[in-house]
Scaffold this active site. Structure first.
Site, PDB file in Angstrom:
ATOM      1  CE  LYS A 134      27.074  57.023  42.101  1.00  0.00           C
ATOM      2  NZ  LYS A 134      25.898  58.153  41.406  1.00  0.00           N
ATOM      3  CB  SER A 155      28.235  61.431  42.016  1.00  0.00           C
ATOM      4  OG  SER A 155      26.919  60.632  41.507  1.00  0.00           O
ATOM      5  CB  SER A 161      25.008  61.675  38.864  1.00  0.00           C
ATOM      6  OG  SER A 161      25.323  62.357  39.524  1.00  0.00           O
TER       7      SER A 161
END
Length: 538
Positions: free
Chosen positions: A92, A173, A197
């Site tokens: 990420k 996310s 997330s």
């Protein structure tokens, strides 16, 4: 030949590696079917073919092939560092890598900022011999910046999408890392979670996601949201894969794979089904009726295999979850009790933790040193970053969550302290731990839906800082996957792996992405829309 948007998985030296597990890939590498360089080139080609529509990858590592060649050279010398040696992965974009790539949390303002060193989890994976393919897209600033926004969108990476149905939300996310694993752009990936997330994008992309206990995996070098809730988790296509990765990013490493079991181990297992405000919500959620029926059918199958499933309740659940349900980390403030709100904690932590992270940057060309600077940059560049409400379609409310964090000035006042104590007490002793201690006989885990209960169970586990795993079960009416999750007490990851693998064996594998609506270009809004924008809720 133009292979743009070609959804066929390229073969690796003639070997079909689609949905291959890490152990399968390692066997083929060891047998000489292909090299890590071949494997890396295959995943890079896969990314070139489909990332134009999925936008799961924000940046590729220009050194990826060199790293792969180095692992091949080691293997030729008889050096194999472990199960991740030569295995390509993505991270990420809020996890720092000190290389030729950017670490920006999806925002243009941190382009050119140099991090002092790799994040601790990246150091561990490099030591394990894994091959870093690149950075994955994400909801900008990890969904922290607004109350109504396009989920899975970042100014650097654009709108990332769900490989099963590109017009549907991939979850946030950690949208990019999850979608990349689901669509075979890499063997595994890392995400981060403050609240939902890791678990939500894993569930909506039909893969395994393990959100570990807060502090089990190191967070140094991760762009933060809240030191009280943040954790780095693992995505894989099987429980074994996710467990292998999770063990590698613990410090020191932990072998969770010795907990892997088959469906036969369900005999004698005892699980709790938290009914009030969790399964209760799922049972009455008409939009998720397919989820509920499939999950209850799976529970019946588990019982047929010898497991005992007991309806339980968390004593504090009526205080934590409104009667009509729904994920909302600032719900208590809306009814006049900020001293009970998770967001009271997060908005103070974010202000302080972000400043600390920014102060450690080696270079910082846009001079972003505080949340004040972040807010000012977004306003100044509102056509790209949507700092002013209504100026960018991804952020109809601008950066109103940032504004709320800014207003705290990072002061840990009595309201903050009360809120932190409240959420821990209600979700731990009076929540998850109480439900697990059923009549004095500890359960092997709490079985919960992920989406059908509108995210309630995820939020409880997040506030507690407790571990959770999700296992894909089926695909819903909207062609988006859904699964069953298990919650455990602090540092109960070994039990999650053991029982997650047992349930996975009963389910029998995950469906492959279908790439429905491959040319979709819609926004995917989450939150409560402001009346003045007229924006639809999706």
């Amino acid at each position: 030949m133009d292979t743009t948007h070609d959804t066929r998985m390229p073969r690796c030296k003639g070997v079909d590696i689609e949905d291959a597990s890490i152990s399968q890939l390692q066997d083929w590498l060891q047998d000489g079917k292909f090299t890590a360089t071949d494997l890396t080139e295959c995943y890079l080609e896969r990314t070139r073919r489909i990332n134009g529509v999925l936008k799961a990858v924000i940046e590729l590592n220009p050194d990826a092939l060199d790293i792969a060649r180095a692992t091949d050279d080691e293997r030729k010398r008889g050096v194999v560092r472990g199960p991740l040696h030569g295995i390509p992965f993505l991270v990420k974009d809020n996890i720092a890598t000190k290389d030729k790539m950017q670490t920006t949390a999806g925002s243009t303002m941190l382009i050119g900022a140099e991090v002092p060193e790799d994040a601790s989890v990246i150091k561990l994976l490099r030591e394990a011999g894994a091959v870093l393919l690149g950075h994955a897209n994400m909801s900008e600033w990890a969904s922290m910046r607004a109350t109504y926004y396009a989920e899975a969108y970042s100014s650097r990476g654009g709108q990332s999408r769900n490989p099963y149905n590109l017009s549907e939300n991939p979850g946030g996310s950690s949208s990019g890392p999850a979608a990349a694993v689901a669509s075979n752009m890499c063997a595994f990936s890392l995400g981060t979670e403050t609240d939902s997330s890791v678990i939500l994008p894993a569930d909506r992309n039909g893969i395994i996601g393990i959100k570990p206990t807060v502090s089990l995996t190191p967070r140094e070098g991760v762009i933060p949201e809240s030191h009280n809730l943040d954790t780095v988790g693992a995505f894989g296509r099987t429980v074994a894969d996710a467990a292998t990765v999770l063990g590698a990013i613990c410090q020191p490493p932990i072998d969770f794979t010795n907990q892997l079991s088959s469906k036969d181990s369900l005999a004698g297992a005892r699980y709790g089904m938290p009914w009030k405000r969790i399964w209760e919500l799922a049972s009455s959620n008409e939009s998720a009726a397919t989820h509920y029926r499939a999950l209850r059918a799976l529970v019946d199958r588990l019982q047929n295999r010898g497991a005992k499933v007991i309806e339980v309740d968390m004593p504090s659940i009526e205080e934590m979850v409104p009667v009509d349900g729904g994920w909302d980390w600032d719900y208590p403030s809306k009814i006049g009790h900020p001293e009970h709100s998770e967001f009271t904690v997060v908005k103070v932590d974010f202000y302080n933790d972000l400043k600390k992270y920014l102060s450690g940057l080696v270079t910082n060309p846009n001079n972003i040193r505080s949340l004040e600077d972040v807010v000012e940059y977004n306003i100044k560049h509102t056509e790209k970053e949507g700092g002013v409400p209504g100026t960018h379609p991804a952020w109809p409310t601008g950066q109103d969550s940032f504004d709320k964090s800014l207003a705290t000035k990072g002061i840990e006042d009595e309201t903050y302290k009360s809120a932190l104590n409240y959420i821990h007490q209600k979700t731990r002793d009076q929540g998850i731990d109480a439900a697990l201690s059923h009549n004095g006989e500890p359960l092997d885990g709490l079985l919960v839906p992920v989406q059908a209960d509108q995210g309630v169970a995820m939020q409880i586990a997040a506030q507690a800082g407790y571990p959770m795993i999700t296992i894909p079960v089926d695909v819903g009416d909207d062609d988006v996957p859904f699964g069953l999750a298990i919650i455990q007490t602090a540092f109960g990851e070994d039990k999650l792996v053991k029982h997650g693998a047992a349930i996975e064996a009963v389910v029998g594998g995950r469906p492959r992405p279908t790439f429905r609506n491959i040319h979709a270009d819609n926004w995917m809004y989450v939150g409560v829309p402001p009346k003045e924008t007229g924006q639809p809720t999706t």
